[in-house]
Design a protein around this motif. Structure first.
Motif, PDB file in Angstrom:
ATOM      1  N   ASP A  61       0.763  -1.384  -0.043  1.00 12.18           N
ATOM      2  CA  ASP A  61      -0.015   0.086   0.048  1.00 12.18           C
ATOM      3  C   ASP A  61       0.850   1.199  -0.072  1.00 12.18           C
ATOM      4  OD1 ASP A  61      -2.343  -1.433   0.165  1.00 12.18           O
ATOM      5  OD2 ASP A  61      -2.165  -1.731   2.309  1.00 12.18           O
ATOM      6  N   TYR A  62       2.041   1.104   0.483  1.00  8.03           N
ATOM      7  CA  TYR A  62       2.774   2.216   0.463  1.00  8.03           C
ATOM      8  C   TYR A  62       4.091   2.106  -0.507  1.00  8.03           C
ATOM      9  CZ  TYR A  62       5.344   6.212   2.665  1.00  8.03           C
ATOM     10  OH  TYR A  62       6.279   7.395   3.125  1.00  8.03           O
ATOM     11  N   GLU A  63       4.030   2.790  -1.514  1.00  9.37           N
ATOM     12  CA  GLU A  63       5.202   2.468  -2.443  1.00  9.37           C
ATOM     13  C   GLU A  63       6.885   3.200  -2.125  1.00  9.37           C
ATOM     14  OE1 GLU A  63       3.806   3.455  -6.342  1.00  9.37           O
ATOM     15  OE2 GLU A  63       5.776   3.135  -7.147  1.00  9.37           O
ATOM     16  N   LYS A  64       6.733   4.004  -0.895  1.00 14.39           N
ATOM     17  CA  LYS A  64       7.979   4.221  -0.569  1.00 14.39           C
ATOM     18  C   LYS A  64       8.716   3.307   0.649  1.00 14.39           C
ATOM     19  CE  LYS A  64       7.056   9.281  -1.095  1.00 14.39           C
ATOM     20  NZ  LYS A  64       6.626  10.344  -0.343  1.00 14.39           N
ATOM     21  N   THR A  65       7.754   2.425   0.695  1.00 12.85           N
ATOM     22  CA  THR A  65       8.404   1.489   1.761  1.00 12.85           C
ATOM     23  C   THR A  65       9.779   0.864   1.336  1.00 12.85           C
ATOM     24  OG1 THR A  65       6.170   0.565   2.311  1.00 12.85           O
ATOM     25  CG2 THR A  65       8.025  -0.692   3.089  1.00 12.85           C
ATOM     26  N   ILE A  66      10.378   0.427   2.128  1.00 16.89           N
ATOM     27  CA  ILE A  66      11.923  -0.281   2.008  1.00 16.89           C
ATOM     28  C   ILE A  66      11.508  -1.628   2.499  1.00 16.89           C
ATOM     29  CG2 ILE A  66      14.193  -0.362   2.342  1.00 16.89           C
ATOM     30  CD1 ILE A  66      14.345   2.578   2.372  1.00 16.89           C
ATOM     31  N   THR A  67      11.386  -2.643   1.518  1.00 18.68           N
ATOM     32  CA  THR A  67      11.034  -3.943   2.170  1.00 18.68           C
ATOM     33  C   THR A  67      12.316  -4.810   1.959  1.00 18.68           C
ATOM     34  OG1 THR A  67       8.965  -3.827   1.186  1.00 18.68           O
ATOM     35  CG2 THR A  67       9.516  -5.914   1.493  1.00 18.68           C
ATOM     36  N   LEU A  68      12.564  -5.609   3.207  1.00 16.96           N
ATOM     37  CA  LEU A  68      13.727  -6.446   3.498  1.00 16.96           C
ATOM     38  C   LEU A  68      13.396  -7.710   3.374  1.00 16.96           C
ATOM     39  CD1 LEU A  68      15.577  -4.591   6.119  1.00 16.96           C
ATOM     40  CD2 LEU A  68      15.544  -4.099   3.500  1.00 16.96           C
ATOM     41  N   THR A  69      13.753  -8.434   2.460  1.00 17.79           N
ATOM     42  CA  THR A  69      13.410 -10.227   2.484  1.00 17.79           C
ATOM     43  C   THR A  69      14.419 -10.820   2.365  1.00 17.79           C
ATOM     44  OG1 THR A  69      11.606  -9.367   0.973  1.00 17.79           O
ATOM     45  CG2 THR A  69      12.089 -11.749   1.068  1.00 17.79           C
ATOM     46  N   GLY A  70      14.543 -11.905   3.473  1.00 17.48           N
ATOM     47  CA  GLY A  70      15.741 -12.719   3.750  1.00 17.48           C
ATOM     48  C   GLY A  70      15.428 -14.205   3.166  1.00 17.48           C
ATOM     49  N   PHE A  71      16.454 -14.935   2.774  1.00 21.05           N
ATOM     50  CA  PHE A  71      16.583 -16.235   2.798  1.00 21.05           C
ATOM     51  C   PHE A  71      17.029 -17.054   3.720  1.00 21.05           C
ATOM     52  CE2 PHE A  71      15.442 -16.500  -2.177  1.00 21.05           C
ATOM     53  CZ  PHE A  71      15.743 -15.014  -2.382  1.00 21.05           C
ATOM     54  N   SER A  72      17.479 -16.369   4.865  1.00 21.81           N
ATOM     55  CA  SER A  72      18.433 -17.139   5.578  1.00 21.81           C
ATOM     56  C   SER A  72      17.392 -18.080   6.508  1.00 21.81           C
ATOM     57  CB  SER A  72      19.027 -16.275   6.657  1.00 21.81           C
ATOM     58  OG  SER A  72      20.157 -15.654   5.949  1.00 21.81           O
ATOM     59  N   LYS A  73      16.319 -17.327   7.110  1.00 19.69           N
ATOM     60  CA  LYS A  73      15.631 -18.089   8.155  1.00 19.69           C
ATOM     61  C   LYS A  73      14.494 -19.145   7.299  1.00 19.69           C
ATOM     62  CE  LYS A  73      16.902 -15.276  11.365  1.00 19.69           C
ATOM     63  NZ  LYS A  73      17.782 -15.538  12.299  1.00 19.69           N
ATOM     64  N   THR A  74      13.986 -18.650   6.264  1.00 19.78           N
ATOM     65  CA  THR A  74      12.969 -19.404   5.532  1.00 19.78           C
ATOM     66  C   THR A  74      13.493 -20.853   4.995  1.00 19.78           C
ATOM     67  OG1 THR A  74      12.027 -17.562   4.844  1.00 19.78           O
ATOM     68  CG2 THR A  74      11.322 -19.388   3.846  1.00 19.78           C
ATOM     69  N   TYR A  75      14.669 -21.005   4.558  1.00 18.62           N
ATOM     70  CA  TYR A  75      15.316 -22.082   3.993  1.00 18.62           C
ATOM     71  C   TYR A  75      16.323 -22.612   4.761  1.00 18.62           C
ATOM     72  CZ  TYR A  75      12.302 -19.995   0.396  1.00 18.62           C
ATOM     73  OH  TYR A  75      11.363 -19.269  -0.571  1.00 18.62           O
ATOM     74  N   ASN A  76      16.663 -22.015   5.787  1.00 18.01           N
ATOM     75  CA  ASN A  76      18.120 -22.262   6.772  1.00 18.01           C
ATOM     76  C   ASN A  76      19.118 -22.067   5.736  1.00 18.01           C
ATOM     77  OD1 ASN A  76      19.743 -22.643   8.628  1.00 18.01           O
ATOM     78  ND2 ASN A  76      18.886 -24.684   9.305  1.00 18.01           N
ATOM     79  N   MET A  77      19.361 -20.988   5.261  1.00 17.92           N
ATOM     80  CA  MET A  77      20.586 -20.523   4.510  1.00 17.92           C
ATOM     81  C   MET A  77      21.270 -19.422   5.235  1.00 17.92           C
ATOM     82  SD  MET A  77      18.673 -20.573   0.977  1.00 17.92           S
ATOM     83  CE  MET A  77      20.098 -19.361   0.166  1.00 17.92           C
ATOM     84  N   THR A  78      21.239 -19.370   6.744  1.00 20.02           N
ATOM     85  CA  THR A  78      21.897 -18.432   7.199  1.00 20.02           C
ATOM     86  C   THR A  78      23.253 -18.123   6.999  1.00 20.02           C
ATOM     87  OG1 THR A  78      22.100 -19.665   9.264  1.00 20.02           O
ATOM     88  CG2 THR A  78      20.227 -18.384   9.290  1.00 20.02           C
ATOM     89  N   GLY A  79      24.088 -19.275   6.831  1.00 21.99           N
ATOM     90  CA  GLY A  79      25.315 -19.186   6.497  1.00 21.99           C
ATOM     91  C   GLY A  79      25.780 -18.790   4.941  1.00 21.99           C
ATOM     92  N   LEU A  80      24.688 -18.704   4.258  1.00 28.35           N
ATOM     93  CA  LEU A  80      24.850 -18.754   2.789  1.00 28.35           C
ATOM     94  C   LEU A  80      24.948 -17.193   2.567  1.00 28.35           C
ATOM     95  CD1 LEU A  80      23.104 -21.636   1.183  1.00 28.35           C
ATOM     96  CD2 LEU A  80      25.334 -21.665   2.074  1.00 28.35           C
ATOM     97  N   ARG A  81      24.024 -16.205   3.114  1.00 32.54           N
ATOM     98  CA  ARG A  81      24.309 -14.840   3.295  1.00 32.54           C
ATOM     99  C   ARG A  81      23.367 -14.495   1.946  1.00 32.54           C
ATOM    100  NH1 ARG A  81      23.627 -14.349   7.046  1.00 32.54           N
ATOM    101  NH2 ARG A  81      24.256 -12.098   7.213  1.00 32.54           N
ATOM    102  N   LEU A  82      22.143 -14.292   1.884  1.00 36.98           N
ATOM    103  CA  LEU A  82      21.307 -13.877   0.982  1.00 36.98           C
ATOM    104  C   LEU A  82      20.119 -13.202   1.376  1.00 36.98           C
ATOM    105  CD1 LEU A  82      21.214 -13.528  -2.236  1.00 36.98           C
ATOM    106  CD2 LEU A  82      19.865 -15.585  -2.308  1.00 36.98           C
TER     107      LEU A  82
END
Lengths: 359, 359
Positions: B205-226
């Motif tokens: 709804d708010y186009e100026k939002t800075i949205t951060l999306t991580g792969f680390s937690k969802t796919y257990n890739m914490t050490g792969l850094r993305l």
């Protein structure tokens, strides 16, 4: 953010994509692939489930292997895992250092020509830049002894010139660091690209040195992001805290790849680059005023016209170079990389000879 | 550097190593392995020689896949590869944002309890911290409208509380951002851990939002850094320049892994965590005053004594938790993670019930 100008390298990259069959001598990374044993070690680590965060400072196995390498490869007898931090490449190491050490107004001494990231990031963090030409002798450093210098930084061998600093020069820098209380940062990412066996780690003689060692260039792992910092324990502790709150850790699987990399014999690759270094020098020495590169995979070519103009003329011959002004105060140099195939390099030398005869 | 206190998490980690058969509920990452198809895609990229630097902003293939994900998964219709930057994990994204945006003295609003990195890094960059409790209603934000706020940041779902912010709350934050000119940063690293289907991307709804999306937690890739950042083009351009001079790029092979990750069905993992969430709530609700966690994999448990004292008593039962004081101003909470095996979780609940009856 506006003080950072990276456009020339991006421009070179875009040019290379737009020209058919370009002679691209602008690339700052090896042309050979990452050796397969390193890839295998990395893939095995991934299969073994090593995908979680590592300790912030790096896996102990890599730090131990690096301590041994610093001792036997660089003669740094005090190297120890507690003095080592693994980071996401030298650039991350530089960011940690500059962000932790530099306060606005701090004077920082950079050996010139310099890796363009040093002044860009130092200025970003508010530093006042001092420079000294890489041809300096000990006497040239005297004038800085009354300055309050926060840090001294250089790449050895040098990007962009291939210069390998002499032991005498390195000792003079260490003396200046000791006299002014400056941190001495020796960026040794090109250490293995040392064609005349003149490279010397100043950390061997000056224990307060902050030594930066990269895997990217030596093994063509630029995209895998791995480097280590060797420094006094207190420095490592501060940088580790900052890393914990920024990049967290170097990629886990890349750290395992790094251990395998250290066991890999790269001498045939280095021999190939040495022959290329000689070939470039022999091809150009009668056409340009140039210093013979001693390391890395660059020549910094003096040119009779302004760099941007020269580069335009080179592009007409499909040759892509990087303008020198981003590495120093002068506009009369271009950087040439010989990290490329022989064919490409031969075409490049012919183009440069033709250009010289026209100018 | 001295303002940064990470010792409680490090202490928990060390405790877990020193205790035999500990009940470790302090871990901030999934207990399941990274799915094998993701590992395979990453290893294939490595075998294919994708070990060199990528474009600073990330490989186009990942940015395109992420744009599609933002559109179909988050309902953010304006998502486009030009508005996306791939980074070495959310922490790197935060560092880029804070370093680029925050000047000393800037006021920054953080929803509390908060991910401990936010205030630590904001203070490091000289920000003045404002906080608002996550239970806020729109009226509670009124008082900030006269402030000159540089940025507003929150994690949704929340680490450490598992709170999923309501649409009304998110709109109120967006209104405040619009009114004050602040950047609105929505850290959505736990978005898939949304047990009651209440998670909402305010970027929709708010186009100026800075949205951060991580792969680390969802796919257990914490050490792969993305991770990726979705923001206005001008913001992405500035962050890309800074990334070029700091981390350079997210690990190349990890970016290829990310594309495969987006195709991976994680619903069975999420279902397991939902059952664990319910189990924790049912086990503790008669013994502690606690809010039911809606997302992430944490409970923020109110305790009748000071957190450090509680944690000592828990350790006597081999139970490891994280003290709440690092996430908020109060000392009467502990963070509990249910990202663990059932056995472990059951032992943990028994220990917590016993502790409650003793206090």
């Amino acid at each position: 953010m506006n003080g950072i100008d990276s456009s020339p390298i991006r421009k070179a990259f875009e040019l290379a994509r737009s020209i058919e069959n370009p002679i691209n001598l602008s690339i700052g990374q090896p042309h050979f692939p990452c050796p397969p044993n390193i890839i295998e070690a990395m893939n095995q680590a991934a299969k073994d489930g090593k995908t979680a965060y590592t300790l912030t400072g790096g896996i102990p196995e890599l730090k131990e292997a690096m301590a041994k390498k610093y001792i036997s490869g660089n003669g740094i007898s005090y190297a120890h895992p507690d003095r080592i931090l693994s980071t996401s490449g030298i650039s991350s190491a530089l960011f940690l250092l500059f962000n932790a050490l530099v306060n606005p107004g701090d004077e920082c001494l950079v050996v010139s020509p310099y890796f363009l990231m040093y002044p860009a990031m130092l200025k970003f963090y508010g530093a006042k830049l001092l420079t000294v030409d890489e041809s300096f002798g000990p006497a040239d450093l005297e004038k800085f002894k009354t300055n309050k210098i926060k840090l001294i930084i250089f790449s050895n061998p040098s990007n962009p010139t291939g210069k390998v600093l002499s032991k005498e020069q390195l000792h003079a820098l260490a003396n200046l660091a000791e006299a002014t209380g400056a941190f001495l940062i020796s960026d040794e990412i090109y250490e293995l690209f040392d064609y005349d066996k003149k490279f010397y780690s100043i950390g061997k003689d000056y224990e307060k040195t902050i030594t930066l060692t990269g895997f990217s260039k030596t093994y063509n792992m630029t995209g895998l992001r791995l480097a280590t910092i060797l420094a006094e324990k207190e420095v490592i502790q501060a940088l580790t805290t900052l890393q914990q709150y920024t990049v967290v850790c170097a990629p886990s699987i890349t750290q395992w790849a790094g251990i395998e990399a250290l066991k890999t014999d790269m001498s045939s690759y280095i021999q190939d680059y040495k022959e290329k270094r000689d070939f470039v020098y022999d091809s150009l020495k009668d056409h340009y005023s140039l210093e013979k590169s001693g390391g890395a995979f660059y020549f910094f070519l003096k040119i009779p016209i302004q760099d941007e103009e020269f580069i335009k003329k080179a592009v007409e011959k499909k040759l892509i170079l990087v303008p020198g002004y981003i590495f120093c105060e002068s506009k009369n140099f271009v950087r040439l990389s010989f990290a490329t195939e022989w064919d490409n390099l031969k075409r490049g030398m012919t183009a440069l000879q033709e250009l010289a005869s026209r100018l």
